[in-house]
Design a protein around this motif. Structure first.
Motif, PDB file in Angstrom:
ATOM      1  N   PHE A  99       0.674  -1.176  -0.117  1.00 48.29           N
ATOM      2  CA  PHE A  99       0.057   0.007  -0.036  1.00 48.29           C
ATOM      3  C   PHE A  99       1.006   1.246   0.056  1.00 48.29           C
ATOM      4  CE2 PHE A  99      -2.388   3.350   1.812  1.00 48.29           C
ATOM      5  CZ  PHE A  99      -3.649   3.457   1.099  1.00 48.29           C
ATOM      6  N   ASN A 100       1.950   1.384   0.750  1.00 46.30           N
ATOM      7  CA  ASN A 100       2.559   2.364   0.880  1.00 46.30           C
ATOM      8  C   ASN A 100       3.493   2.745  -0.582  1.00 46.30           C
ATOM      9  OD1 ASN A 100       3.605   3.876   3.339  1.00 46.30           O
ATOM     10  ND2 ASN A 100       3.210   1.936   4.057  1.00 46.30           N
ATOM     11  N   ILE A 101       3.696   1.643  -1.461  1.00 42.33           N
ATOM     12  CA  ILE A 101       4.191   1.818  -2.564  1.00 42.33           C
ATOM     13  C   ILE A 101       3.211   2.422  -3.589  1.00 42.33           C
ATOM     14  CG2 ILE A 101       5.039   0.803  -4.770  1.00 42.33           C
ATOM     15  CD1 ILE A 101       6.672  -1.073  -2.592  1.00 42.33           C
ATOM     16  N   GLU A 124      11.467  -5.754  -6.380  1.00 40.26           N
ATOM     17  CA  GLU A 124      12.728  -6.269  -6.774  1.00 40.26           C
ATOM     18  C   GLU A 124      14.032  -5.512  -6.813  1.00 40.26           C
ATOM     19  OE1 GLU A 124      12.591  -9.230 -10.151  1.00 40.26           O
ATOM     20  OE2 GLU A 124      11.390 -10.364  -8.598  1.00 40.26           O
ATOM     21  N   GLN A 125      13.751  -4.330  -7.679  1.00 43.82           N
ATOM     22  CA  GLN A 125      14.683  -3.275  -7.780  1.00 43.82           C
ATOM     23  C   GLN A 125      15.235  -2.746  -6.508  1.00 43.82           C
ATOM     24  OE1 GLN A 125      12.315  -1.015 -10.505  1.00 43.82           O
ATOM     25  NE2 GLN A 125      14.049  -0.927 -11.945  1.00 43.82           N
ATOM     26  N   THR A 126      14.410  -2.495  -5.362  1.00 44.01           N
ATOM     27  CA  THR A 126      14.886  -2.014  -4.148  1.00 44.01           C
ATOM     28  C   THR A 126      14.909  -2.999  -3.040  1.00 44.01           C
ATOM     29  OG1 THR A 126      12.385  -1.844  -3.670  1.00 44.01           O
ATOM     30  CG2 THR A 126      13.489   0.013  -4.594  1.00 44.01           C
ATOM     31  N   GLY A 127      15.162  -4.363  -3.469  1.00 52.97           N
ATOM     32  CA  GLY A 127      15.376  -5.318  -2.446  1.00 52.97           C
ATOM     33  C   GLY A 127      14.243  -5.625  -1.360  1.00 52.97           C
ATOM     34  N   LYS A 144      13.294   1.500   5.069  1.00 59.18           N
ATOM     35  CA  LYS A 144      12.191   2.404   4.850  1.00 59.18           C
ATOM     36  C   LYS A 144      12.638   3.378   3.647  1.00 59.18           C
ATOM     37  CE  LYS A 144       9.789   2.445   9.262  1.00 59.18           C
ATOM     38  NZ  LYS A 144       9.341   2.991  10.502  1.00 59.18           N
ATOM     39  N   GLN A 145      13.955   3.665   3.721  1.00 56.54           N
ATOM     40  CA  GLN A 145      14.265   4.505   2.652  1.00 56.54           C
ATOM     41  C   GLN A 145      14.034   3.874   1.107  1.00 56.54           C
ATOM     42  OE1 GLN A 145      18.375   5.562   4.438  1.00 56.54           O
ATOM     43  NE2 GLN A 145      17.932   7.464   3.959  1.00 56.54           N
ATOM     44  N   ARG A 146      14.316   2.617   1.251  1.00 55.81           N
ATOM     45  CA  ARG A 146      14.286   1.855   0.007  1.00 55.81           C
ATOM     46  C   ARG A 146      12.645   1.766  -0.175  1.00 55.81           C
ATOM     47  NH1 ARG A 146      16.653  -3.389   0.722  1.00 55.81           N
ATOM     48  NH2 ARG A 146      17.545  -2.869   2.651  1.00 55.81           N
ATOM     49  N   LEU A 147      11.952   1.897   0.777  1.00 56.56           N
ATOM     50  CA  LEU A 147      10.461   1.734   0.346  1.00 56.56           C
ATOM     51  C   LEU A 147      10.090   3.154  -0.108  1.00 56.56           C
ATOM     52  CD1 LEU A 147       7.806   0.722   0.472  1.00 56.56           C
ATOM     53  CD2 LEU A 147       7.566   1.265   3.246  1.00 56.56           C
ATOM     54  N   LYS A 176      23.424   0.140  -5.229  1.00 54.12           N
ATOM     55  CA  LYS A 176      22.178  -0.159  -5.913  1.00 54.12           C
ATOM     56  C   LYS A 176      21.291   1.177  -6.173  1.00 54.12           C
ATOM     57  CE  LYS A 176      19.237  -3.710  -5.068  1.00 54.12           C
ATOM     58  NZ  LYS A 176      18.967  -4.825  -4.310  1.00 54.12           N
ATOM     59  N   VAL A 177      21.201   1.724  -4.900  1.00 59.33           N
ATOM     60  CA  VAL A 177      20.450   3.114  -4.729  1.00 59.33           C
ATOM     61  C   VAL A 177      20.764   4.416  -5.629  1.00 59.33           C
ATOM     62  CG1 VAL A 177      19.717   4.915  -3.152  1.00 59.33           C
ATOM     63  CG2 VAL A 177      19.135   2.397  -2.620  1.00 59.33           C
TER      64      VAL A 177
END
Ligand SMILES: Nc1ncnc2c1ncn2[C@@H]1O[C@H](COP(=O)(O)OP(=O)(O)OP(=O)(O)O)[C@@H](O)[C@H]1O
Ligand SMILES: [Mg+2]
Length: 212
Positions: A99-101, A124-127, A144-147, A176-177
């Motif tokens: 939902f957050n995405i 997948e891109q953000t692990g 959370k930063q990756r989210l 990656k980021v």
């Protein structure tokens, strides 16, 4: 989108935090806001993202003066064009990662689940693969930063405002980021990033010293 700050000044609590700051952030580019702690990087990022009002100067988006935008106009800008990856995340802890995405809004009382294939791709891109149904509150700071990044990629925003994205990431995730941000810029998006990280700064085409 081209986002410009002209002669921006901001005082907070009677103290001058930004003084006549002028900056131009071009589409297809990553612009780094750099300088020592307390120089005003986060403040400038928030002003350019229309999160914080300026006392003097103008903010232009694609040449239009948006400094005096109404609350409604600012909301439209955030909804339609911007994504934020900020130090306090903007993550809804009581909602699932999915939902957050997708930020699926309710339609006639029902939740819209968004584009599932795209969701799987950005996870997948953000692990974060396989974790879509977990609560966001389960995630660590770096996760959370990756989210927040996953949300920005999913949305494919025109402008990305990012504050210290790599601060709580290990070397592998940092790399990656940084690549994901570069991809964003290469697709013609505007990426503005406040950072101390030399690897992140090196990946940026433009480096703006705040307060000098
Ligand atoms: N809400 C606030 N109330 C009072 N002072 C503030 C506030 N926000 C920022 N400041 C002050 O403005 C100055 C610039 O802050 P800012 O967060 O923009 O710095 P920064 O360059 O992002 O620093 P850092 O590298 O440590 O993140 C600091 O001196 C800070 O104390
Ligand atoms: Mg900061």
């Amino acid at each position: 989108m081209l986002i410009e700050g002209q002669d921006l000044s901001v005082s907070i609590g009677g103290r001058r935090v930004l003084e006549s700051e002028t900056i131009s952030c071009k589409p297809g580019m990553m612009t780094a806001l750099v300088g020592p702690s307390g120089c005003g990087k986060t403040t400038l990022l928030h002003c350019l993202g229309l999160l914080l009002p300026v006392d003097q100067g103008r903010i232009l988006i694609d040449g239009d003066d948006v400094t005096k935008y109404s609350t409604v106009a600012r909301r439209h800008f955030w909804r339609d064009h911007a994504a934020f990856i900020l130090q306090d995340y903007g993550i809804m802890d009581d909602e699932s990662i999915a939902f957050n995405i997708t930020m699926g809004v309710s339609l006639l009382g029902k939740r819209v689940t968004g584009n599932q294939a795209r969701l799987v791709e950005v996870l997948e891109q953000t692990g974060l693969q396989g974790r879509e149904n977990e609560l966001a509150s389960h995630l660590s700071g770096g996760e959370k930063q990756r989210l927040a990044l996953a949300r920005a990629i999913y949305k494919d925003a025109s402008i990305l405002f990012i504050d210290e994205p790599t601060a709580s990431l290990d070397a592998a995730n940092r790399k990656k980021v940084i690549e994901l941000f570069s991809d964003f810029a290469m697709r013609g998006r505007t990426v503005i990033v406040a950072t101390h990280d030399s690897e992140m700064i090196n990946a940026c085409g433009v480096r703006h010293e705040v307060g000098s």
